[in-house]
Scaffold this motif. Structure first.
Motif, PDB file in Angstrom:
ATOM      1  N   MET A 141       0.745  -1.101   0.033  1.00 38.10           N
ATOM      2  CA  MET A 141       0.233   0.190  -0.506  1.00 38.10           C
ATOM      3  C   MET A 141       0.965   0.888  -0.035  1.00 38.10           C
ATOM      4  N   ARG A 142       0.647   1.763  -1.138  1.00 33.89           N
ATOM      5  CA  ARG A 142       1.339   3.284  -0.837  1.00 33.89           C
ATOM      6  C   ARG A 142       0.754   4.599  -0.591  1.00 33.89           C
ATOM      7  N   ILE A 143       1.271   5.461   0.289  1.00 35.94           N
ATOM      8  CA  ILE A 143       0.495   6.484   1.194  1.00 35.94           C
ATOM      9  C   ILE A 143       1.046   7.851   1.173  1.00 35.94           C
ATOM     10  N   GLU A 144       0.405   8.958   0.487  1.00 29.74           N
ATOM     11  CA  GLU A 144       1.699  10.102   0.353  1.00 29.74           C
ATOM     12  C   GLU A 144       0.675  11.017   0.807  1.00 29.74           C
ATOM     13  N   TYR A 145       1.231  11.602   2.077  1.00 25.79           N
ATOM     14  CA  TYR A 145       0.512  12.349   2.855  1.00 25.79           C
ATOM     15  C   TYR A 145       1.333  13.732   3.263  1.00 25.79           C
TER      16      TYR A 145
ATOM     17  N   PRO B 247     -15.036  10.699   0.703  1.00 28.39           N
ATOM     18  CA  PRO B 247     -15.466  11.011  -0.468  1.00 28.39           C
ATOM     19  C   PRO B 247     -13.998  12.182  -0.128  1.00 28.39           C
ATOM     20  N   PRO B 248     -14.166  13.318  -0.877  1.00 24.02           N
ATOM     21  CA  PRO B 248     -12.497  14.037  -1.706  1.00 24.02           C
ATOM     22  C   PRO B 248     -12.088  14.736  -0.578  1.00 24.02           C
ATOM     23  N   GLU B 249     -13.351  15.800   1.004  1.00 25.53           N
ATOM     24  CA  GLU B 249     -13.297  15.963   1.389  1.00 25.53           C
ATOM     25  C   GLU B 249     -14.004  15.849   2.295  1.00 25.53           C
ATOM     26  N   VAL B 250     -13.868  15.593   3.751  1.00 30.29           N
ATOM     27  CA  VAL B 250     -13.614  15.209   5.144  1.00 30.29           C
ATOM     28  C   VAL B 250     -13.600  16.293   5.740  1.00 30.29           C
ATOM     29  N   GLY B 251     -14.666  16.936   6.496  1.00 31.43           N
ATOM     30  CA  GLY B 251     -14.620  17.603   7.469  1.00 31.43           C
ATOM     31  C   GLY B 251     -15.045  19.379   7.328  1.00 31.43           C
ATOM     32  N   ASN B 252     -15.855  20.265   7.388  1.00 35.27           N
ATOM     33  CA  ASN B 252     -16.176  21.222   7.203  1.00 35.27           C
ATOM     34  C   ASN B 252     -15.875  22.364   8.020  1.00 35.27           C
ATOM     35  N   PRO B 253     -14.768  23.076   8.056  1.00 30.26           N
ATOM     36  CA  PRO B 253     -15.103  24.309   9.262  1.00 30.26           C
ATOM     37  C   PRO B 253     -14.858  25.518   9.040  1.00 30.26           C
ATOM     38  N   ARG B 254     -15.588  25.737  10.196  1.00 27.05           N
ATOM     39  CA  ARG B 254     -16.829  26.891  10.395  1.00 27.05           C
ATOM     40  C   ARG B 254     -16.394  27.977   9.689  1.00 27.05           C
ATOM     41  N   SER B 255     -17.073  28.605   9.367  1.00 31.11           N
ATOM     42  CA  SER B 255     -16.820  30.032   8.404  1.00 31.11           C
ATOM     43  C   SER B 255     -16.051  30.958   9.679  1.00 31.11           C
ATOM     44  N   GLY B 256     -14.553  31.858   9.179  1.00 34.19           N
ATOM     45  CA  GLY B 256     -13.969  32.271  10.483  1.00 34.19           C
ATOM     46  C   GLY B 256     -13.727  31.267  11.089  1.00 34.19           C
ATOM     47  N   SER B 257     -13.002  30.015  10.390  1.00 30.54           N
ATOM     48  CA  SER B 257     -11.775  29.415  11.204  1.00 30.54           C
ATOM     49  C   SER B 257     -10.616  29.156  11.315  1.00 30.54           C
ATOM     50  N   ALA B 258      -9.905  29.274  11.802  1.00 30.48           N
ATOM     51  CA  ALA B 258      -8.636  30.254  11.581  1.00 30.48           C
ATOM     52  C   ALA B 258      -7.038  29.539  11.817  1.00 30.48           C
ATOM     53  N   ASP B 259      -6.528  29.300  10.828  1.00 25.67           N
ATOM     54  CA  ASP B 259      -4.881  28.373  11.618  1.00 25.67           C
ATOM     55  C   ASP B 259      -5.348  27.113  11.374  1.00 25.67           C
ATOM     56  N   TYR B 260      -5.647  26.469  11.223  1.00 27.67           N
ATOM     57  CA  TYR B 260      -6.235  24.710  11.020  1.00 27.67           C
ATOM     58  C   TYR B 260      -5.226  24.375  10.416  1.00 27.67           C
ATOM     59  N   HIS B 261      -5.228  23.411  10.071  1.00 31.10           N
ATOM     60  CA  HIS B 261      -4.070  22.608   9.197  1.00 31.10           C
ATOM     61  C   HIS B 261      -5.352  21.321   8.180  1.00 31.10           C
ATOM     62  N   THR B 262      -4.947  21.377   7.147  1.00 34.72           N
ATOM     63  CA  THR B 262      -5.945  20.165   6.040  1.00 34.72           C
ATOM     64  C   THR B 262      -4.796  19.414   5.889  1.00 34.72           C
ATOM     65  N   TYR B 263      -5.293  18.283   5.813  1.00 35.56           N
ATOM     66  CA  TYR B 263      -3.871  16.868   5.638  1.00 35.56           C
ATOM     67  C   TYR B 263      -4.481  16.592   4.336  1.00 35.56           C
ATOM     68  N   THR B 264      -3.437  16.411   3.632  1.00 38.67           N
ATOM     69  CA  THR B 264      -3.994  15.351   1.944  1.00 38.67           C
ATOM     70  C   THR B 264      -3.226  14.059   1.477  1.00 38.67           C
ATOM     71  N   VAL B 265      -4.461  13.144   1.806  1.00 35.06           N
ATOM     72  CA  VAL B 265      -4.084  11.702   1.711  1.00 35.06           C
ATOM     73  C   VAL B 265      -4.275  10.840   0.525  1.00 35.06           C
ATOM     74  N   SER B 266      -3.415  10.651  -0.401  1.00 36.01           N
ATOM     75  CA  SER B 266      -3.474   9.518  -1.510  1.00 36.01           C
ATOM     76  C   SER B 266      -2.961   8.461  -0.588  1.00 36.01           C
ATOM     77  N   ILE B 267      -3.876   7.382  -0.979  1.00 35.82           N
ATOM     78  CA  ILE B 267      -3.304   6.268  -0.605  1.00 35.82           C
ATOM     79  C   ILE B 267      -3.997   5.194  -2.460  1.00 35.82           C
ATOM     80  N   ASP B 268      -2.929   4.322  -2.395  1.00 40.04           N
ATOM     81  CA  ASP B 268      -2.965   3.864  -3.697  1.00 40.04           C
ATOM     82  C   ASP B 268      -2.691   2.301  -3.448  1.00 40.04           C
ATOM     83  N   ASP B 269      -3.531   1.202  -3.130  1.00 38.12           N
ATOM     84  CA  ASP B 269      -3.386  -0.273  -3.031  1.00 38.12           C
ATOM     85  C   ASP B 269      -4.868  -1.110  -3.586  1.00 38.12           C
ATOM     86  N   GLN B 270      -2.994  -1.850  -4.446  1.00 40.66           N
ATOM     87  CA  GLN B 270      -3.645  -2.976  -5.409  1.00 40.66           C
ATOM     88  C   GLN B 270      -4.854  -2.630  -6.140  1.00 40.66           C
ATOM     89  N   GLY B 271      -5.290  -1.756  -7.330  1.00 40.20           N
ATOM     90  CA  GLY B 271      -5.818  -1.127  -7.603  1.00 40.20           C
ATOM     91  C   GLY B 271      -7.095  -0.344  -7.498  1.00 40.20           C
TER      92      GLY B 271
END
Length: 120
Positions: A1-5, A49-73
């Motif tokens: 399993m290949r994982i990119e973070y 889904p392509p996006e998980v979590g929905n910061p509230r309007s006005g949220s600041a200084d939060y992180h966003t993580y992009t995770v891509s995983i490939d496994d057996q097709g």
């Protein structure tokens, strides 16, 4: 399993230092590789889904993580807000953060930063 973070945003975000981290569970120790694959399974990553979590309007200084995983097709890429409230997804992100910080028992050659020209 290949994982990119990758992590973006937050206080004092510096794009040039935010190169993605790539690993392959086959290159990890057997126990650590299985544990990471189990976290992917528990998070139902390939059904997210392509996006998980929905910061509230006005949220600041939060992180966003992009995770891509490939496994057996199968593959999926998901952007996850650190304000997401899904426990299993959060557990996966924490494990990937640990790998990215190289705080695990992995030999240095297993976890590496992909070189990017973005921001350099």
């Amino acid at each position: 399993m290949r994982i990119e973070y990758a992590r973006e945003g937050g206080l004092a975000y510096i794009p040039a230092l935010a190169a993605p981290v790539v690993t392959d569970t086959n290159a990890l120790g057997p126990e650590e590789g299985r544990a990471l694959e189990e976290l992917v399974r528990k998070a139902a990553f390939f059904d997210l889904p392509p996006e998980v979590g929905n910061p509230r309007s006005g949220s600041a200084d939060y992180h966003t993580y992009t995770v891509s995983i490939d496994d057996q097709g199968r593959s999926n890429t998901v952007r996850i807000s650190d304000l997401a409230d899904q426990t299993e997804v959060a557990n996966l992100v924490r494990a990937l953060q640990k790998l990215a910080a190289n705080e695990s028992s992995l030999p240095p050659k297993v976890v590496f930063s992909a070189m990017t020209t973005r921001g350099m």
